[in-house]
Design a protein around this motif. Sequence first.
Motif, PDB file in Angstrom:
ATOM      1  N   LEU A   1       0.827  -1.202   0.000  1.00 46.44           N
ATOM      2  CA  LEU A   1       0.000   0.000   0.000  1.00 46.44           C
ATOM      3  C   LEU A   1       0.868   1.260   0.000  1.00 46.44           C
ATOM      4  CD1 LEU A   1      -2.745   1.408   0.244  1.00 46.44           C
ATOM      5  CD2 LEU A   1      -2.591   1.117   2.724  1.00 46.44           C
TER       6      LEU A   1
ATOM      7  N   LYS B   1      -7.604   2.281   2.774  1.00 50.16           N
ATOM      8  CA  LYS B   1      -7.187   3.248   1.755  1.00 50.16           C
ATOM      9  C   LYS B   1      -8.412   3.883   1.087  1.00 50.16           C
ATOM     10  CE  LYS B   1      -4.862   5.272  -1.637  1.00 50.16           C
ATOM     11  NZ  LYS B   1      -6.005   5.666  -2.475  1.00 50.16           N
TER      12      LYS B   1
ATOM     13  N   SER C   1      -9.871   6.622   3.115  1.00 52.69           N
ATOM     14  CA  SER C   1      -8.928   7.685   3.473  1.00 52.69           C
ATOM     15  C   SER C   1      -9.345   9.063   2.952  1.00 52.69           C
ATOM     16  CB  SER C   1      -7.520   7.337   2.996  1.00 52.69           C
ATOM     17  OG  SER C   1      -7.470   7.213   1.593  1.00 52.69           O
TER      18      SER C   1
END
Length: 366
Positions: free
Chosen positions: A82, A238, A241
């Motif tokens: 990531l 993610k 986010s």
Amino acid sequence: MIVRLRSLATRWTAVVPVAAVVLLGFTWGRDLAGAVVALVTLILAGAVLAAVHHAEVIAHRVGEPFGSLVLAVAVTIIEVALIVTLMADGGAKSATLARDTVFAAVMITCNGIVGLSLLTASIRHGTAVFNPEGTGAALATVATLATLSLVLPTFTTSKPGPEFSTVQLTFAALASLVLYGLFVATQTGRHRDYFLPVTRRGEVIAADGHADLPTGREAGVSLGLLGLALIGVVGLAKGVSPTIESGVEAAGLPHAVVGVIIALLVLLPETIAALRSARRDRVQTSLNLALGSAMASIGLTIPAVALASVWLSGPLVLGLGATHMVLLALTVVVGSLTVVPGRATPLQGGVHLVLFAAYLELAVNP
């Protein structure tokens, strides 16, 4: 058919990881509406719990310290992927991404998870008992890796700014791999007993007899589902986010808070697994998870970003600022004093949690 569907519904730990990966495929790289963010958050929480379940199945099958090693390495490998993916997107913020993520992982594991585990075990069982030889070796390795990778770049002069030159970065990457490999060999080889839980009298607990061992097939299925669950955890974290970033900006907080929140989400499986072990008076397993995750985060991230820097444009800032170096030094000193006796009271757990709270407060209000 109805019976089969009901049976499938009851096996939520098998369904949720698959659902998390499917949802990740539909949401990756897209702007999410409020209802979708709520769904992603729900599946993310389920994936965390499923990851903990499958990690415990594998740990029960292979025994300690292999079980905690599997979870720590699996989470870190996906986390590293990531980080490299985000760095490849470019932008000014990516220059400090690796440093901020690794340091957040060190603070969360060495103070947050360690503090919670010691506090939980000592309150529930009187004192938290662990093996000082294994824990001390792990802490020494974490301290060395953190200093070589995160502190020295601030003071080197071959390149302006808190950055390594190419030769220095190569050395740091190789040193990280060597130290991490040597630690794993020590943990799983002739000194394996140093990393096994101990009784109140200091006797090593070689195996838990509270349940029948899972079969090889069950452990293999859990290993696959663990991988899916962790991919879902990191990927969905993610995905949410941007929503986290919007909330942080709306609150007027520094952008570094986003990295802290995402790191907390990613490390949730280790946190829950460590707390469960602490409640069962297996504090050594909790410390293996915490310090092993910190070590893997540095030992695998630094070599990965060093390799990625060959084709990534822009600077790679690894050196910590003065405030964070003070927190790291205090963490190492306090951790050493905690480890030496081989047992801890609620006081030691509270000290580590105060250090973690100080890190969070300074992240919000630098």
